[in-house]
Design a protein around this motif. Structure first.
Motif, PDB file in Angstrom:
ATOM      1  N   LEU A   1     -33.219  28.298  -6.166  1.00 41.01           N
ATOM      2  CA  LEU A   1     -32.425  27.070  -6.211  1.00 41.01           C
ATOM      3  C   LEU A   1     -33.092  25.981  -7.028  1.00 41.01           C
ATOM      4  CD1 LEU A   1     -31.286  26.858  -2.459  1.00 41.01           C
ATOM      5  CD2 LEU A   1     -29.979  27.752  -4.414  1.00 41.01           C
ATOM      6  N   GLU A   2     -34.237  26.286  -7.610  1.00 38.37           N
ATOM      7  CA  GLU A   2     -35.012  25.262  -8.310  1.00 38.37           C
ATOM      8  C   GLU A   2     -34.787  25.313  -9.818  1.00 38.37           C
ATOM      9  OE1 GLU A   2     -39.030  24.457  -7.122  1.00 38.37           O
ATOM     10  OE2 GLU A   2     -38.864  25.886  -5.474  1.00 38.37           O
ATOM     11  N   PHE A   3     -34.534  24.136 -10.383  1.00 39.34           N
ATOM     12  CA  PHE A   3     -34.429  23.980 -11.831  1.00 39.34           C
ATOM     13  C   PHE A   3     -35.710  23.339 -12.343  1.00 39.34           C
ATOM     14  CE2 PHE A   3     -30.054  24.065 -10.391  1.00 39.34           C
ATOM     15  CZ  PHE A   3     -29.415  24.829 -11.350  1.00 39.34           C
ATOM     16  N   LYS A   4     -36.109  23.736 -13.552  1.00 40.41           N
ATOM     17  CA  LYS A   4     -37.334  23.179 -14.114  1.00 40.41           C
ATOM     18  C   LYS A   4     -37.292  23.229 -15.632  1.00 40.41           C
ATOM     19  CE  LYS A   4     -42.384  23.515 -13.864  1.00 40.41           C
ATOM     20  NZ  LYS A   4     -43.525  24.257 -13.275  1.00 40.41           N
ATOM     21  N   PHE A   5     -37.726  22.130 -16.260  1.00 45.43           N
ATOM     22  CA  PHE A   5     -37.917  22.103 -17.698  1.00 45.43           C
ATOM     23  C   PHE A   5     -39.346  22.547 -18.002  1.00 45.43           C
ATOM     24  CE2 PHE A   5     -34.395  19.039 -17.485  1.00 45.43           C
ATOM     25  CZ  PHE A   5     -33.617  19.460 -18.560  1.00 45.43           C
ATOM     26  N   SER A   6     -39.510  23.292 -19.090  1.00 41.80           N
ATOM     27  CA  SER A   6     -40.849  23.705 -19.502  1.00 41.80           C
ATOM     28  C   SER A   6     -41.590  22.536 -20.133  1.00 41.80           C
ATOM     29  CB  SER A   6     -40.753  24.850 -20.512  1.00 41.80           C
ATOM     30  OG  SER A   6     -40.103  24.409 -21.708  1.00 41.80           O
TER      31      SER A   6
END
Length: 230
Positions: free
Chosen positions: A108-113
């Motif tokens: 459920l986690e979104f992340k930008f590199s």
């Protein structure tokens, strides 16, 4: 949704802050001043739209003022859009011109590199979340933990890689039909009354909004009495 702190960029753009004050004195008619950063035409993604940065109503009599602070501390944000308004920006990453980042999803986690070198002069992002996402270029606001979106890229498809230039060219309109955080998918029905590249201003500036009673035309004049009209 989980909120992630911004990743550290490998390089930093020269920082600047612009403190803007817009004031009126016996304007003569109640008016709403709308400020937006126009979408840059040099963009590889067709569904890019300005987000209303500020919208403030000034009364017809007496003195009114509105303060706004811009920084060139930019970020990419994953945003949610409800009824044409940006309602959240829970996941973001700081980014500079010439850098690129990728949005991913784990569970459920979104992340930008962490940003890395991209195309010089452009902000670049890739969606790799297996679903379409709304992604915005946002401004980090002093004292606010979350960035404020100013340019939204709607329904960015999975696997889509897009890039855009962002210039801090601020446009002012008189319009009562728009509110802050609204995505501007069409044109404002009135002409722009003022525009300014904020990079060319000093750190603090004061502007006066005036109305000509005979014509109903509005002007914005700065401290040295210069003005830009459309």
């Amino acid at each position: 949704m989980h909120t992630h702190p911004e990743a550290e960029a490998p390089t930093c753009a020269p920082a600047f802050v612009r403190n803007l004050t817009f004031q009126t004195n016996d304007l003569g008619k109640e008016a709403t001043l709308v400020l937006i950063f126009q979408s840059d035409k040099d963009c590889t993604y067709r569904k890019s739209f300005p987000v209303i940065w500020r919208a403030t109503t000034f009364g017809d009599e007496g003195r009114y003022s509105m303060h706004a602070t811009y920084t060139n501390d930019l970020a990419f944000s994953r945003v949610q859009v409800v009824d044409g308004n940006v309602v959240s920006a829970g996941t973001y990453v700081k980014i500079n011109n010439g850098q690129q980042t990728t949005l991913t999803k784990t569970g459920l986690e979104f992340k930008f590199s962490a940003p890395k070198q991209g195309v010089p002069g452009y902000l670049q992002a890739t969606n790799k979340t297996d679903a379409a996402q709304d992604i915005a270029i946002s401004i980090m606001v002093p004292g606010d933990p979350m960035p404020k979106p100013v340019l939204c890229f709607k329904d960015v498809e999975d696997g889509c890689d897009f890039k855009a230039k962002f210039t801090p060219k601020l446009h002012a309109y008189i319009s009562s039909d728009h509110q802050e955080t609204a995505i501007l998918e069409g044109s404002i029905c009135t002409d722009s009354i003022w525009e300014q590249d904020l990079a060319k201003l000093p750190e603090s500036s004061t502007f006066t909004l005036s109305r000509e009673p005979a014509t109903g035309h509005y002007t914005i004049t700065n401290e040295d009495k210069s003005t830009v009209l459309r």
